[in-house]
Scaffold this motif. Structure first.
Motif, PDB file in Angstrom:
ATOM      1  N   VAL A  45       0.824  -1.215   0.000  1.00 53.82           N
ATOM      2  CA  VAL A  45       0.000   0.000   0.000  1.00 53.82           C
ATOM      3  C   VAL A  45       0.862   1.271   0.000  1.00 53.82           C
ATOM      4  CG1 VAL A  45      -1.767   1.304   1.245  1.00 53.82           C
ATOM      5  CG2 VAL A  45      -1.897  -1.198   1.140  1.00 53.82           C
ATOM      6  N   PRO A  62       4.354   1.373  -2.897  1.00 54.75           N
ATOM      7  CA  PRO A  62       4.007   1.592  -4.309  1.00 54.75           C
ATOM      8  C   PRO A  62       3.548   3.023  -4.588  1.00 54.75           C
ATOM      9  CG  PRO A  62       3.019  -0.430  -3.505  1.00 54.75           C
ATOM     10  CD  PRO A  62       3.607   0.255  -2.313  1.00 54.75           C
ATOM     11  N   GLN A  63       2.928   3.655  -3.600  1.00 49.43           N
ATOM     12  CA  GLN A  63       2.507   5.042  -3.799  1.00 49.43           C
ATOM     13  C   GLN A  63       3.657   6.006  -3.554  1.00 49.43           C
ATOM     14  OE1 GLN A  63      -1.544   6.075  -2.340  1.00 49.43           O
ATOM     15  NE2 GLN A  63      -1.567   3.998  -1.520  1.00 49.43           N
ATOM     16  N   VAL A  75       0.209  11.622 -14.328  1.00 50.83           N
ATOM     17  CA  VAL A  75      -0.950  11.241 -15.132  1.00 50.83           C
ATOM     18  C   VAL A  75      -1.552   9.942 -14.632  1.00 50.83           C
ATOM     19  CG1 VAL A  75      -1.639  10.394 -17.395  1.00 50.83           C
ATOM     20  CG2 VAL A  75      -0.290  12.478 -17.207  1.00 50.83           C
ATOM     21  N   SER A  76      -0.680   8.991 -14.262  1.00 50.43           N
ATOM     22  CA  SER A  76      -1.184   7.674 -13.859  1.00 50.43           C
ATOM     23  C   SER A  76      -1.726   7.711 -12.433  1.00 50.43           C
ATOM     24  CB  SER A  76      -0.066   6.636 -13.956  1.00 50.43           C
ATOM     25  OG  SER A  76       0.896   6.851 -12.959  1.00 50.43           O
ATOM     26  N   ASP A  77      -1.924   8.876 -11.877  1.00 49.60           N
ATOM     27  CA  ASP A  77      -2.402   8.965 -10.492  1.00 49.60           C
ATOM     28  C   ASP A  77      -3.913   9.173 -10.453  1.00 49.60           C
ATOM     29  OD1 ASP A  77      -1.562   8.714  -7.907  1.00 49.60           O
ATOM     30  OD2 ASP A  77      -1.646  10.864  -7.546  1.00 49.60           O
TER      31      ASP A  77
END
Ligand SMILES: Nc1ncnc2c1ncn2[C@@H]1O[C@H](COP(=O)(O)OP(=O)(O)OP(=O)(O)O)[C@@H](O)[C@H]1O
Ligand SMILES: [Mg+2]
Lengths: 222, 247
Positions: A140, A143-144, A220-222
């Protein structure tokens, strides 16, 4: 016009010296940031462990590295390492060790900040589901956090390219040393200085642009 | 030490202090199996803090919390195991943005309960079906509306097959038109027999669905009773005052 002519002349004659210097700068920076990141991750783990004496030591370490000039740290390792280790160490090796130690403190802080920047609600959600601390970190939080950490690490590499110019004090083969070398051959100072400077500028501007693009992608991928 | 097993959650003389601010000032209460309990009260009265003490997201300063008869405030206990049985839904959803809808749901069951991937997926799909999100299974949360995120958060908790669900104002961050969907899901859950503790500002919902309403004020449960008692005939002057403002 004289200066431009001199620059062109010196470049055409000594370009290999500068390009060798650039190669030196780039690989020293890359090696430094690579090992600095490994060491920095270990420090970050130490900090995350929340074990009291360890986190205190971490605080001192980061404080010491960030609170003293990097040139002083280079001198320290250059003077002390050959005495402390029963090895023949080149100037380059001493300088790399010093830069790795320096970089690790910054990287550790980058990782710590990247983890702290992840919304606390994520931690709470993970805990409320009964995830162990380990699984929460691995699946969790990290990765962020990587999205915050990676661009900062690239920036650390860029700033290391500038820091390595200090290695010229010890005549380590890199781009600022190239300027000194050419100066001592040609007895001209400003033209080779400008050439080195322009190479730094081009490389750093290019890499910064790349990092910005990369950051944009991640966002963008957020 | 074990206590009455029919009570799923029990708290005894619960206190919580943040620095010199005493937020919970001695709460003794229990939640029984299958019960739907709503907690209402003014802002800052400690409702969220109380709820978060029930699964130890907040560690009480003193007092005990028992879950299914086991004291979970005991430091020696493996709190993660117990939290798996206590679902929680937050005001701001807290879905995992880096995981797809399906992965959000299967993460905890596969990691912590060692449920095989395929089985976890099938069960997740069944849950998504119930809340009308099957077609979103492979989307990332950023593509979902607030109401959809909250429904996802609810089924993510349900996937662990909890014995009790804690809700902390699950609809107060939602646009009005999305509130109904989420309340509908919670209502279905209540009717299915799930034990629920629900901190809410939705008085209509609390009145309709609760077995019991707790009114919190300044860190204590100032009054409690059936919805009919609390809403129809409140005794405490602060309850009367609060209800006159919100109803
Ligand atoms: N982590 C914290 N640190 C310090 N003070 C806190 C913390 N969490 C809550 N508080 C304080 O405790 C008091 C009660 O907060 P709590 O969130 O439990 O109230 P609430 O009844 O849920 O309010 P609301 O209806 O606004 O959600 C508030 O004064 C709040 O500022
Ligand atoms: Mg609250």
């Amino acid at each position: 016009m004289l200066l431009v002519e001199q620059i062109i002349k010196i470049w055409s004659k000594y370009s290999t010296v500068f390009l060798d210097g650039l190669t030196g700068t780039l690989w020293i920076s890359a090696v430094t940031v690579f090992f600095g990141t490994l060491l920095g991750m270990m420090w970050a783990l130490v900090q995350l462990s929340k074990v009291r004496p360890l986190t205190t030591i971490y605080g001192w370490y980061v404080g010491l590295i960030r609170g003293t000039p990097i040139l002083l740290q280079l001198y320290f390792f250059w003077l002390w390492l050959p005495k402390a280790l029963p090895l023949e160490l080149s100037n380059t090796q001493c300088v790399i060790v010093a830069l790795v130690v320096n970089s690790s403190a910054y990287v550790a802080e980058v990782i710590r900040a990247g983890i702290q920047a992840v919304d606390f609600g994520q931690t709470e959600a993970a805990k409320s589901l009964g995830l162990s601390n380990r699984n929460m970190m691995c699946y969790v939080i990290l990765p962020q956090a990587v999205k915050n950490i990676l661009p900062a690490l690239c920036n650390e590499f860029i700033s290391m390219i500038k820091q390595t110019s200090l290695a010229s004090v010890f005549f380590v083969s890199e781009l600022t040393t190239s300027f000194k070398t050419v100066q001592s051959i040609t007895f001209l100072a400003i033209p080779p200085l400008i050439i080195s400077g322009m190479i730094y500028l081009v490389v750093i501007t290019f890499l910064s642009k790349m990092v910005n693009l990369f950051e944009g992608r991640l966002r963008v991928s957020d | 030490m074990t206590k009455d097993a029919k009570a799923i959650l029990q708290v005894v003389d619960l206190h919580k202090q943040f620095k010199d601010l005493e937020v919970l000032r001695g709460i003794t209460e229990e939640v029984r199996e299958g019960e739907v309990v709503s907690i209402i009260g003014p802002s800052g009265s400690g409702k969220s803090t109380f709820l978060r003490c029930l699964n130890l997201l907040e560690r009480p300063t003193s007092g005990q919390v028992y879950f299914q008869g086991v004291e979970i405030t005991d430091k020696k206990i493996d709190i993660d195991r117990h939290r798996q049985k206590i679902g929680m839904v937050f005001q701001h959803f807290n879905v995992f943005p880096h995981l797809t809808v399906l992965q959000n749901i299967t993460l905890a069951p596969t990691l912590e309960r060692k449920i095989p991937k395929e089985e976890a997926k099938d069960r997740a799909l069944a849950l998504l079906e119930q809340v009308g999100l099957v077609d979103k299974q492979n989307e990332y949360p950023r593509k979902l509306s607030g109401g959809q995120k909250q429904r996802l958060a609810i089924v993510r908790a349900l996937a662990m097959e909890p014995e009790v669900m804690l809700f902390d104002e699950p609809t107060s961050a939602l646009d009005p038109e999305m509130v109904k969907d989420v309340l509908g899901v919670i209502k279905d859950l209540a009717l299915s027999g799930m034990t629920i503790v629900n901190v809410t500002h939705e008085m209509g919902f609390a009145r309709e669905l609760s077995d019991r309403v707790l009114f919190m004020d300044e860190g204590v449960i100032a009054e409690q009773g059936s919805p009919r008692e609390i809403f129809g005939n409140p005794q405490n002057s602060r309850t009367i005052d609060f209800l006159s403002k919100v109803l």
